[in-house]
Design a protein around this motif. Structure first.
Motif, PDB file in Angstrom:
ATOM      1  N   SER A  31    -116.116  62.452 -22.636  1.00 17.10           N
ATOM      2  CA  SER A  31    -116.684  62.793 -21.328  1.00 17.10           C
ATOM      3  C   SER A  31    -116.592  61.625 -20.356  1.00 17.10           C
ATOM      4  CB  SER A  31    -118.152  63.207 -21.478  1.00 17.10           C
ATOM      5  OG  SER A  31    -118.264  64.337 -22.295  1.00 17.10           O
ATOM      6  N   GLU A  32    -116.747  60.413 -20.854  1.00 17.46           N
ATOM      7  CA  GLU A  32    -116.676  59.235 -19.982  1.00 17.46           C
ATOM      8  C   GLU A  32    -115.333  59.124 -19.268  1.00 17.46           C
ATOM      9  OE1 GLU A  32    -117.533  55.960 -22.560  1.00 17.46           O
ATOM     10  OE2 GLU A  32    -119.697  56.159 -22.303  1.00 17.46           O
ATOM     11  N   ILE A  33    -114.282  59.593 -19.902  1.00 17.70           N
ATOM     12  CA  ILE A  33    -112.956  59.531 -19.288  1.00 17.70           C
ATOM     13  C   ILE A  33    -112.921  60.348 -18.002  1.00 17.70           C
ATOM     14  CG2 ILE A  33    -110.516  60.151 -19.615  1.00 17.70           C
ATOM     15  CD1 ILE A  33    -110.943  59.539 -22.616  1.00 17.70           C
ATOM     16  N   PHE A  34    -113.646  61.471 -17.980  1.00 14.10           N
ATOM     17  CA  PHE A  34    -113.639  62.369 -16.831  1.00 14.10           C
ATOM     18  C   PHE A  34    -114.762  62.073 -15.837  1.00 14.10           C
ATOM     19  CE2 PHE A  34    -111.211  64.571 -20.023  1.00 14.10           C
ATOM     20  CZ  PHE A  34    -110.177  65.126 -19.298  1.00 14.10           C
ATOM     21  N   GLN A  35    -115.720  61.246 -16.264  1.00 12.10           N
ATOM     22  CA  GLN A  35    -116.857  60.946 -15.403  1.00 12.10           C
ATOM     23  C   GLN A  35    -116.389  60.285 -14.113  1.00 12.10           C
ATOM     24  OE1 GLN A  35    -119.678  58.354 -17.301  1.00 12.10           O
ATOM     25  NE2 GLN A  35    -121.340  58.984 -15.955  1.00 12.10           N
ATOM     26  N   TRP A  36    -116.918  60.742 -13.017  1.00  8.41           N
ATOM     27  CA  TRP A  36    -116.672  60.209 -11.675  1.00  8.41           C
ATOM     28  C   TRP A  36    -115.263  60.491 -11.155  1.00  8.41           C
ATOM     29  CZ3 TRP A  36    -121.431  59.897 -10.955  1.00  8.41           C
ATOM     30  CH2 TRP A  36    -122.272  59.261 -11.828  1.00  8.41           C
ATOM     31  N   LYS A  37    -114.517  61.341 -11.786  1.00  9.82           N
ATOM     32  CA  LYS A  37    -113.167  61.652 -11.316  1.00  9.82           C
ATOM     33  C   LYS A  37    -113.131  62.905 -10.442  1.00  9.82           C
ATOM     34  CE  LYS A  37    -110.219  59.410 -14.670  1.00  9.82           C
ATOM     35  NZ  LYS A  37    -109.537  58.462 -13.806  1.00  9.82           N
ATOM     36  N   GLY A  38    -114.244  63.611 -10.322  1.00  2.00           N
ATOM     37  CA  GLY A  38    -114.222  64.876  -9.583  1.00  2.00           C
ATOM     38  C   GLY A  38    -113.439  65.904 -10.387  1.00  2.00           C
ATOM     39  N   GLU A  39    -112.919  66.916  -9.705  1.00  2.00           N
ATOM     40  CA  GLU A  39    -112.116  67.926 -10.399  1.00  2.00           C
ATOM     41  C   GLU A  39    -110.786  67.314 -10.829  1.00  2.00           C
ATOM     42  OE1 GLU A  39    -112.455  71.057 -11.639  1.00  2.00           O
ATOM     43  OE2 GLU A  39    -114.550  70.695 -11.154  1.00  2.00           O
ATOM     44  N   VAL A  40    -110.461  67.518 -12.078  1.00  2.00           N
ATOM     45  CA  VAL A  40    -109.178  67.048 -12.607  1.00  2.00           C
ATOM     46  C   VAL A  40    -108.302  68.269 -12.824  1.00  2.00           C
ATOM     47  CG1 VAL A  40    -108.044  65.876 -14.525  1.00  2.00           C
ATOM     48  CG2 VAL A  40    -110.259  65.049 -13.710  1.00  2.00           C
ATOM     49  N   LYS A  41    -107.138  68.259 -12.245  1.00  2.00           N
ATOM     50  CA  LYS A  41    -106.226  69.402 -12.356  1.00  2.00           C
ATOM     51  C   LYS A  41    -105.667  69.494 -13.777  1.00  2.00           C
ATOM     52  CE  LYS A  41    -104.873  69.412  -7.536  1.00  2.00           C
ATOM     53  NZ  LYS A  41    -103.808  69.209  -6.574  1.00  2.00           N
ATOM     54  N   PRO A  42    -105.333  70.720 -14.219  1.00  2.00           N
ATOM     55  CA  PRO A  42    -104.710  70.869 -15.538  1.00  2.00           C
ATOM     56  C   PRO A  42    -103.478  69.977 -15.660  1.00  2.00           C
ATOM     57  CG  PRO A  42    -105.303  73.003 -14.648  1.00  2.00           C
ATOM     58  CD  PRO A  42    -105.535  71.996 -13.544  1.00  2.00           C
ATOM     59  N   GLY A  43    -103.345  69.376 -16.812  1.00  2.00           N
ATOM     60  CA  GLY A  43    -102.241  68.453 -17.042  1.00  2.00           C
ATOM     61  C   GLY A  43    -102.592  67.021 -16.679  1.00  2.00           C
ATOM     62  N   CYS A  44    -103.762  66.844 -16.039  1.00  2.00           N
ATOM     63  CA  CYS A  44    -104.247  65.515 -15.655  1.00  2.00           C
ATOM     64  C   CYS A  44    -103.197  64.703 -14.892  1.00  2.00           C
ATOM     65  CB  CYS A  44    -104.732  64.748 -16.877  1.00  2.00           C
ATOM     66  SG  CYS A  44    -105.967  65.625 -17.846  1.00  2.00           S
ATOM     67  N   PRO A  45    -102.585  65.261 -13.825  1.00  3.48           N
ATOM     68  CA  PRO A  45    -101.513  64.566 -13.134  1.00  3.48           C
ATOM     69  C   PRO A  45    -101.946  63.254 -12.473  1.00  3.48           C
ATOM     70  CG  PRO A  45    -102.198  66.480 -11.867  1.00  3.48           C
ATOM     71  CD  PRO A  45    -102.914  66.541 -13.189  1.00  3.48           C
ATOM     72  N   SER A  46    -103.232  63.109 -12.176  1.00  2.00           N
ATOM     73  CA  SER A  46    -103.705  61.887 -11.521  1.00  2.00           C
ATOM     74  C   SER A  46    -103.984  60.752 -12.508  1.00  2.00           C
ATOM     75  CB  SER A  46    -104.974  62.188 -10.714  1.00  2.00           C
ATOM     76  OG  SER A  46    -106.009  62.620 -11.583  1.00  2.00           O
TER      77      SER A  46
END
Length: 172
Positions: A31-46
């Protein structure tokens, strides 16, 4: 996994409660990986490459603890996943649940049988609402639910796949 733990004499530590708590800890790290990133698109392109590698490591940790927990609880995870997917297919019929996120009781007439008549009638009417596009759509294959990209379905398919792989692969 079992052999890996036995070679290290870790069965004494791999009690169901301990494994569950370790699994929860790993989910926290994931969960920490996604914390504070907002919406992450499928495939995690960012995501940068090192973030993708880290994501893979944490997903692997979660999966490994899940598989080990199932093993120590004498649960055939592959069979349990298949059974659960069949149950979910019944609870969420594709024709009725497509594009919707309602609770399963909105789709399954068996579940609405115990409701008062006025509630049952209302839910039955909502089930019969289909667009012209839905009525003319080609029927999907039995396993087309895997293509929808639902996180649960993808995770369940991944667990099943990894359970099969880990059962067949010897860990060095």
């Amino acid at each position: 996994m079992r052999e890996f733990a036995e070679e290290r004499d870790w069965n004494q530590f791999h009690l169901p409660r301990n494994l569950l708590l370790a699994l929860v800890g790993e989910v926290g790290e994931l969960s920490e990986i996604f914390q504070w990133k907002g919406e992450v698109k499928p495939g995690c392109p960012s995501f940068k490459e090192e973030e993708r590698v880290h994501l893979g490591e944490e997903l692997s940790d979660v999966l490994l603890y899940l598989i080990r927990l199932a093993d120590r609880c004498n649960i055939d995870l592959a069979s349990a996943v298949i059974r659960k997917m069949k149950m979910n297919a019944e609870k969420y019929p594709a024709k009725q649940a497509r594009g919707r996120s309602d609770k399963y009781t909105a789709y399954n007439s068996k579940v609405t049988e115990n409701k008062p008549p006025e509630e049952k009638d209302a839910s039955d009417k909502s089930l019969n609402r289909t667009s012209q596009n839905e009525r003319t759509r080609k029927p999907k294959s039995t396993y087309s639910f895997l293509k929808n990209g639902s996180p649960f379905i993808v995770a369940a398919a991944a667990v099943l796949l990894y359970a099969i792989i880990f059962a067949a692969v010897e860990v060095p």
